[in-house]
Write a protein that holds these residues in place. Structure first.
Motif, PDB file in Angstrom:
ATOM      1  N   PHE A  74      -2.916  52.376  46.880  1.00  0.00           N
ATOM      2  CA  PHE A  74      -3.268  52.267  48.298  1.00  0.00           C
ATOM      3  C   PHE A  74      -2.724  51.023  48.975  1.00  0.00           C
ATOM      4  CE2 PHE A  74      -6.470  55.019  46.349  1.00  0.00           C
ATOM      5  CZ  PHE A  74      -6.343  56.134  47.158  1.00  0.00           C
ATOM      6  N   GLY A  75      -2.002  50.162  48.246  1.00  0.00           N
ATOM      7  CA  GLY A  75      -1.352  49.007  48.843  1.00  0.00           C
ATOM      8  C   GLY A  75       0.082  48.955  48.383  1.00  0.00           C
ATOM      9  N   CYS A  76       0.899  48.094  48.992  1.00  0.00           N
ATOM     10  CA  CYS A  76       2.278  47.932  48.556  1.00  0.00           C
ATOM     11  C   CYS A  76       2.285  47.203  47.220  1.00  0.00           C
ATOM     12  CB  CYS A  76       3.074  47.147  49.597  1.00  0.00           C
ATOM     13  SG  CYS A  76       4.804  46.864  49.145  1.00  0.00           S
ATOM     14  N   ARG A  77       2.659  47.907  46.152  1.00  0.00           N
ATOM     15  CA  ARG A  77       2.636  47.385  44.782  1.00  0.00           C
ATOM     16  C   ARG A  77       1.233  46.958  44.358  1.00  0.00           C
ATOM     17  NH1 ARG A  77       7.965  46.110  43.052  1.00  0.00           N
ATOM     18  NH2 ARG A  77       9.491  46.000  44.752  1.00  0.00           N
ATOM     19  N   ALA A  78       0.231  47.571  44.932  1.00  0.00           N
ATOM     20  CA  ALA A  78      -1.155  47.194  44.631  1.00  0.00           C
ATOM     21  C   ALA A  78      -2.062  48.397  44.887  1.00  0.00           C
ATOM     22  CB  ALA A  78      -1.590  46.008  45.489  1.00  0.00           C
ATOM     23  N   GLY A  79      -3.356  48.222  44.584  1.00  0.00           N
ATOM     24  CA  GLY A  79      -4.305  49.311  44.753  1.00  0.00           C
ATOM     25  C   GLY A  79      -3.991  50.475  43.843  1.00  0.00           C
ATOM     26  N   ILE A  80      -3.483  50.201  42.628  1.00  0.00           N
ATOM     27  CA  ILE A  80      -2.986  51.221  41.717  1.00  0.00           C
ATOM     28  C   ILE A  80      -4.094  51.712  40.793  1.00  0.00           C
ATOM     29  CG2 ILE A  80      -1.419  51.624  39.768  1.00  0.00           C
ATOM     30  CD1 ILE A  80       0.488  49.575  41.099  1.00  0.00           C
ATOM     31  N   TYR A  81      -4.215  53.026  40.673  1.00  0.00           N
ATOM     32  CA  TYR A  81      -5.140  53.655  39.731  1.00  0.00           C
ATOM     33  C   TYR A  81      -4.315  54.375  38.656  1.00  0.00           C
ATOM     34  CZ  TYR A  81      -9.063  52.655  42.795  1.00  0.00           C
ATOM     35  OH  TYR A  81     -10.015  52.005  43.551  1.00  0.00           O
ATOM     36  N   PRO A  82      -4.144  53.761  37.475  1.00  0.00           N
ATOM     37  CA  PRO A  82      -3.301  54.367  36.437  1.00  0.00           C
ATOM     38  C   PRO A  82      -3.818  55.731  36.002  1.00  0.00           C
ATOM     39  CG  PRO A  82      -3.757  52.063  35.938  1.00  0.00           C
ATOM     40  CD  PRO A  82      -4.658  52.442  37.076  1.00  0.00           C
ATOM     41  N   SER A  83      -2.880  56.615  35.687  1.00  0.00           N
ATOM     42  CA  SER A  83      -3.230  57.936  35.184  1.00  0.00           C
ATOM     43  C   SER A  83      -3.419  57.887  33.676  1.00  0.00           C
ATOM     44  CB  SER A  83      -2.148  58.953  35.562  1.00  0.00           C
ATOM     45  OG  SER A  83      -2.082  59.100  36.960  1.00  0.00           O
ATOM     46  N   ASP A  84      -3.997  58.956  33.138  1.00  0.00           N
ATOM     47  CA  ASP A  84      -4.374  58.977  31.733  1.00  0.00           C
ATOM     48  C   ASP A  84      -3.161  59.021  30.815  1.00  0.00           C
ATOM     49  OD1 ASP A  84      -7.036  58.967  32.413  1.00  0.00           O
ATOM     50  OD2 ASP A  84      -7.204  61.155  32.392  1.00  0.00           O
ATOM     51  N   GLY A  85      -3.308  58.404  29.636  1.00  0.00           N
ATOM     52  CA  GLY A  85      -2.293  58.478  28.598  1.00  0.00           C
ATOM     53  C   GLY A  85      -2.431  59.764  27.800  1.00  0.00           C
ATOM     54  N   ARG A  86      -1.720  59.823  26.665  1.00  0.00           N
ATOM     55  CA  ARG A  86      -1.727  61.022  25.843  1.00  0.00           C
ATOM     56  C   ARG A  86      -3.146  61.342  25.356  1.00  0.00           C
ATOM     57  NH1 ARG A  86       1.241  59.475  21.654  1.00  0.00           N
ATOM     58  NH2 ARG A  86       3.242  60.203  22.489  1.00  0.00           N
ATOM     59  N   GLN A  87      -3.500  62.619  25.435  1.00  0.00           N
ATOM     60  CA  GLN A  87      -4.804  63.092  24.979  1.00  0.00           C
ATOM     61  C   GLN A  87      -4.585  64.249  24.009  1.00  0.00           C
ATOM     62  OE1 GLN A  87      -8.533  62.486  26.189  1.00  0.00           O
ATOM     63  NE2 GLN A  87      -8.321  63.194  24.104  1.00  0.00           N
ATOM     64  N   LEU A  88      -5.099  64.125  22.784  1.00  0.00           N
ATOM     65  CA  LEU A  88      -5.017  65.174  21.778  1.00  0.00           C
ATOM     66  C   LEU A  88      -6.421  65.696  21.506  1.00  0.00           C
ATOM     67  CD1 LEU A  88      -2.540  63.484  19.277  1.00  0.00           C
ATOM     68  CD2 LEU A  88      -2.004  65.148  21.071  1.00  0.00           C
ATOM     69  N   LYS A  89      -6.569  67.045  21.418  1.00  0.00           N
ATOM     70  CA  LYS A  89      -7.879  67.657  21.230  1.00  0.00           C
ATOM     71  C   LYS A  89      -7.789  68.793  20.216  1.00  0.00           C
ATOM     72  CE  LYS A  89      -9.118  66.883  26.106  1.00  0.00           C
ATOM     73  NZ  LYS A  89      -9.592  67.543  27.352  1.00  0.00           N
ATOM     74  N   LEU A  90      -8.864  68.970  19.455  1.00  0.00           N
ATOM     75  CA  LEU A  90      -9.025  70.094  18.540  1.00  0.00           C
ATOM     76  C   LEU A  90     -10.256  70.870  18.961  1.00  0.00           C
ATOM     77  CD1 LEU A  90      -8.359  68.356  15.096  1.00  0.00           C
ATOM     78  CD2 LEU A  90      -6.801  69.882  16.343  1.00  0.00           C
ATOM     79  N   SER A  91     -10.157  72.210  18.963  1.00  0.00           N
ATOM     80  CA  SER A  91     -11.288  73.013  19.420  1.00  0.00           C
ATOM     81  C   SER A  91     -11.492  74.219  18.518  1.00  0.00           C
ATOM     82  CB  SER A  91     -11.092  73.466  20.865  1.00  0.00           C
ATOM     83  OG  SER A  91     -10.000  74.350  20.966  1.00  0.00           O
ATOM     84  N   LEU A  92     -12.727  74.713  18.543  1.00  0.00           N
ATOM     85  CA  LEU A  92     -13.098  75.922  17.814  1.00  0.00           C
ATOM     86  C   LEU A  92     -13.986  76.753  18.727  1.00  0.00           C
ATOM     87  CD1 LEU A  92     -12.951  77.390  15.051  1.00  0.00           C
ATOM     88  CD2 LEU A  92     -15.114  76.261  14.475  1.00  0.00           C
ATOM     89  N   ARG A  93     -13.675  78.053  18.804  1.00  0.00           N
ATOM     90  CA  ARG A  93     -14.405  78.953  19.695  1.00  0.00           C
ATOM     91  C   ARG A  93     -14.803  80.216  18.936  1.00  0.00           C
ATOM     92  NH1 ARG A  93     -13.974  79.869  25.528  1.00  0.00           N
ATOM     93  NH2 ARG A  93     -14.752  81.951  26.034  1.00  0.00           N
ATOM     94  N   TYR A  94     -16.003  80.710  19.266  1.00  0.00           N
ATOM     95  CA  TYR A  94     -16.453  81.970  18.680  1.00  0.00           C
ATOM     96  C   TYR A  94     -16.976  82.860  19.790  1.00  0.00           C
ATOM     97  CZ  TYR A  94     -19.106  85.388  16.000  1.00  0.00           C
ATOM     98  OH  TYR A  94     -19.598  86.564  15.475  1.00  0.00           O
ATOM     99  N   ASP A  95     -16.423  84.074  19.885  1.00  0.00           N
ATOM    100  CA  ASP A  95     -16.851  85.061  20.871  1.00  0.00           C
ATOM    101  C   ASP A  95     -17.596  86.187  20.175  1.00  0.00           C
ATOM    102  OD1 ASP A  95     -15.574  83.924  23.245  1.00  0.00           O
ATOM    103  OD2 ASP A  95     -13.684  84.460  22.274  1.00  0.00           O
ATOM    104  N   PHE A  96     -18.692  86.613  20.773  1.00  0.00           N
ATOM    105  CA  PHE A  96     -19.468  87.717  20.180  1.00  0.00           C
ATOM    106  C   PHE A  96     -19.946  88.666  21.274  1.00  0.00           C
ATOM    107  CE2 PHE A  96     -22.348  84.191  21.064  1.00  0.00           C
ATOM    108  CZ  PHE A  96     -23.408  84.800  21.686  1.00  0.00           C
TER     109      PHE A  96
END
Length: 659
Positions: free
Chosen positions: A637-659
């Motif tokens: 929101f400013g010139c070279r300032a007011g910076i909100y860094p975005s997220d770095g690498r995200q790794l996820k493992l998941s398990l799902r069961y449908d019935f």
């Protein structure tokens, strides 16, 4: 109508001409297997494909699951190709932006859940993360001015999240568990049951993460449920949602701080919480050619935040509520070889907020009353080689009453009472000159009203004037669902655009000099084989001032190009994979109205991927976000300032069961 004419020298016409040529080729390409059609929302009623909104993007529940999107906001960005900026409060609710409206993107689009507005009368994003993703049946994205049907703020477009209404017979459900980097976890369970005319569903979720940056932990618990009764000539039901979330606020960085360590926090102690409750009752009833429908919705929000500084702390708390009642009707009739559809309705919305903070006691109320009418004619003219011709005209009138008081303001505001009235209209049509080829156009007027936060920090004594946009869109769609291309050329000419101007004193919200958004959008999908499907979305938008001292200068926080590519592999062997990339152009810093800053927010490309293996009702998956671990930012929101860094690498493992 001179203001609506697009000169042939406009640079966007070259891509449109190319798209038209590609469309004709696609229309005459060898036929491939046609995918199942989807009934989507037309003029605020369910519509078959032939009467669906022209050029709408539809994201199905299977699309969401295959891409590994764990919330609605992520699905809209990853699958729908909508540009989003990193949230400021560490939540997954990115600021979405249709058609390049920058920091005010969320205020220039309407977000709905089952036709009920999620937008608040304040400068906050719609809280999409509170919607359990397992309850979503589909998401519809309609780009372009849509104020006739959906009211103020719909210049950029409309996003409608449709949840399951009624379920198949028997008992069904799912269990989901996911863990990932930064101590992330996501636990979800859903259950549905249908027996005869009665059905119900229930979903709960618990998610949390420490996030990429220091002091950016986020926790959320949600619950939702619904019951529906079908009685032959119609159906009625009730839905509820509750969400509780706690977030830490890491604050903004300077460019030097970002390069030194993008994970650091400038505000190591700030935090806040949000509780949301929403209840919606709905009914649909048919009498011959007449359909009646209505929703009654009540939403409550409790917000609190604590901001620490040297020697003290600032506390903010407020309670807000919104009630909406939207009755409407649709009448369809056949007149000779023509089908006529008339839709009429009323939108009544009441919003109020009670504030208790260290710097404001600003209590506010807003009532809006709107009436709209839209008529569409559908017919065929085979003697002229034209099929599925459609012509629709609509209008809307809306009145707003605003009340505001704040004894702590400077100068104090006591019992401020204002009324505003505004109109919208649209004229749109489409025709199929060839099989699997549709040409369409839309012309109209849309609007936006300043919200309470914008009016409470304004540059003059009067409330801000309504923002008016004159909208034009030309487009073409070719091919079947298996091989399809859509191209849209658009222009929005705005007067009195509502925006925060940092050059007024210490900064204030104001009505800008005339501005313009123009560009093109391309969307394509192609089934290379039965198991491999490619999709691509490209938006180019030129956003600039067209009048006043800033004429010719670029608007801030608007990337010219956003390109999204995805590939989905779904063989019959139980394996599946989905990979996507998004490229975002550089853009002006948020304070750079003069375009004088010697730097721009750098462009960036992000990758995400998911692989899953399914056996019976079980599915195991691995998901990666920002796969290349790119260090970048989309909010500054400013010139070279007011910076909100975005997220770095995200790794996820998941398990799902449908019935």
């Amino acid at each position: 109508m001179k203001s609506a004419v697009v000169p042939r020298s406009a640079p966007a016409f070259k891509p449109l001409a190319l798209a038209c040529a590609l469309s004709v080729l696609a229309a005459h390409a060898p036929a491939q297997e046609t995918l199942p059609s989807i009934v989507i929302t037309g003029a605020r009623f369910p519509a078959q494909t032939a009467a669906a909104p022209i050029g709408a993007t539809v994201i199905t529940a299977e699309d969401i699951r295959r891409a590994g999107a764990t919330d609605v906001n992520a699905a809209i960005r990853k699958v729908g190709g909508v540009y989003g900026r990193q949230s400021l409060d560490a939540s997954p609710d990115f600021a979405l932006d249709l058609r390049g409206f920058g920091a005010n993107g969320p205020q220039n689009m309407v977000v709905l859940v089952d036709g009920v507005r999620l937008n608040e009368n304040e400068l906050t994003n719609a809280i999409l993360s509170s919607i359990p993703v397992d309850t979503v049946e589909r998401i519809e994205i309609q780009r372009g001015g849509s104020s006739v049907l959906w009211g103020e703020g719909a210049t950029g477009g409309v996003i409608n999240i449709i949840t399951r209404r009624g379920v198949q017979g028997g008992t069904h459900g799912s269990l989901f568990a996911e863990a990932g980097r930064f101590d992330a976890h996501d636990l979800r369970a859903s259950l549905s049951h249908g027996a005869g005319p009665l059905s119900f569903d229930l979903a709960v979720a618990d998610r949390g993460t420490d996030n990429y940056r220091a002091n950016s932990a986020f926790k959320q618990k949600t619950a939702s449920g619904g019951v529906q009764y079908n009685y032959g000539a119609g159906k009625a039901g009730l839905r509820f949602e509750r969400s509780e979330q706690d977030a830490r606020f890491p604050g903004s960085l300077t460019e030097a701080q970002f390069h030194a360590d993008p994970r650091q926090a400038s505000t190591p102690d700030d935090f806040g919480s949000l509780e949301t409750d929403r209840v919606t009752a709905f009914v649909e009833h048919r009498i011959g050619g007449l359909e009646l429908a209505a929703e009654l919705s009540q939403r409550e929000r409790e917000v609190s935040a604590n901001y620490f500084y040297t020697g003290g702390v600032t506390r903010v708390a407020y309670d807000a509520s919104q009630t909406q009642f939207s009755p409407r009707l649709r009448h369809t009739a056949t007149i000779g070889d023509k089908r006529n559809e008339l839709v009429a309705g009323i939108d009544l919305v009441r919003w109020d907020r009670q504030t208790t903070s260290d710097f404001s006691l600003g209590d506010a109320k807003q009532d809006s009353k709107a009436v709209y009418l839209r008529n569409e004619v559908l017919w065929n003219a085979p003697q002229y080689g034209l099929q599925n011709a459609r012509l629709a005209i609509g209008g809307r009138h809306e009145r707003f009453t605003k009340d505001y008081s704040d004894p702590l303001a400077y100068p104090p505001v006591v019992n401020e009472h204002r009324r505003q009235s505004i109109n919208a209209w649209s004229l749109e049509g489409s025709v199929d000159p060839l099989p699997q080829l549709t040409v369409f156009a839309r012309l109209g007027r849309s609007y936006r009203i300043a919200n309470v936060d914008e009016n409470s920090l304004r540059g003059g004594p009067e409330v801000l004037a309504p923002q008016i946009s004159r909208d034009l869109e030309l487009g073409v769609t070719a091919g079947s669902a298996a091989r399809q291309l859509t191209a849209r050329l658009f222009r929005h000419r705005l007067t009195d655009e509502i925006f925060y101007d940092p050059t007024i004193g210490w900064g204030a919200n104001t009505n800008l000099d005339p501005t313009r958004r123009q560009g093109f959008e391309l969307e394509g999908q192609h089934a290379l084989t039965e198991a491999l499907r490619l999709t691509a979305k490209w938006q180019r938008v030129d956003a600039e001032f067209t009048g006043g001292p800033n004429a010719g200068r670029e608007m801030v926080l608007v990337p010219k190009n956003v390109v999204t590519l995805r590939a989905a592999w779904t063989p019959a062997s139980g394996h599946s994979a989905d990979i996507g990339a998004q490229r975002v152009d550089s853009q002006r810093y948020g304070s750079d109205f003069s375009n004088g800053c010697g730097a721009r927010i750098p462009s960036y490309t992000t990758l995400d991927a998911r692989y899953a293996y399914r056996v019976g009702g079980w599915e195991a998956a691995v998901t990666a976000l920002n796969l290349a671990d790119r260090q970048y930012y989309s909010n500054a929101f400013g010139c070279r300032a007011g910076i909100y860094p975005s997220d770095g690498r995200q790794l996820k493992l998941s398990l799902r069961y449908d019935f």
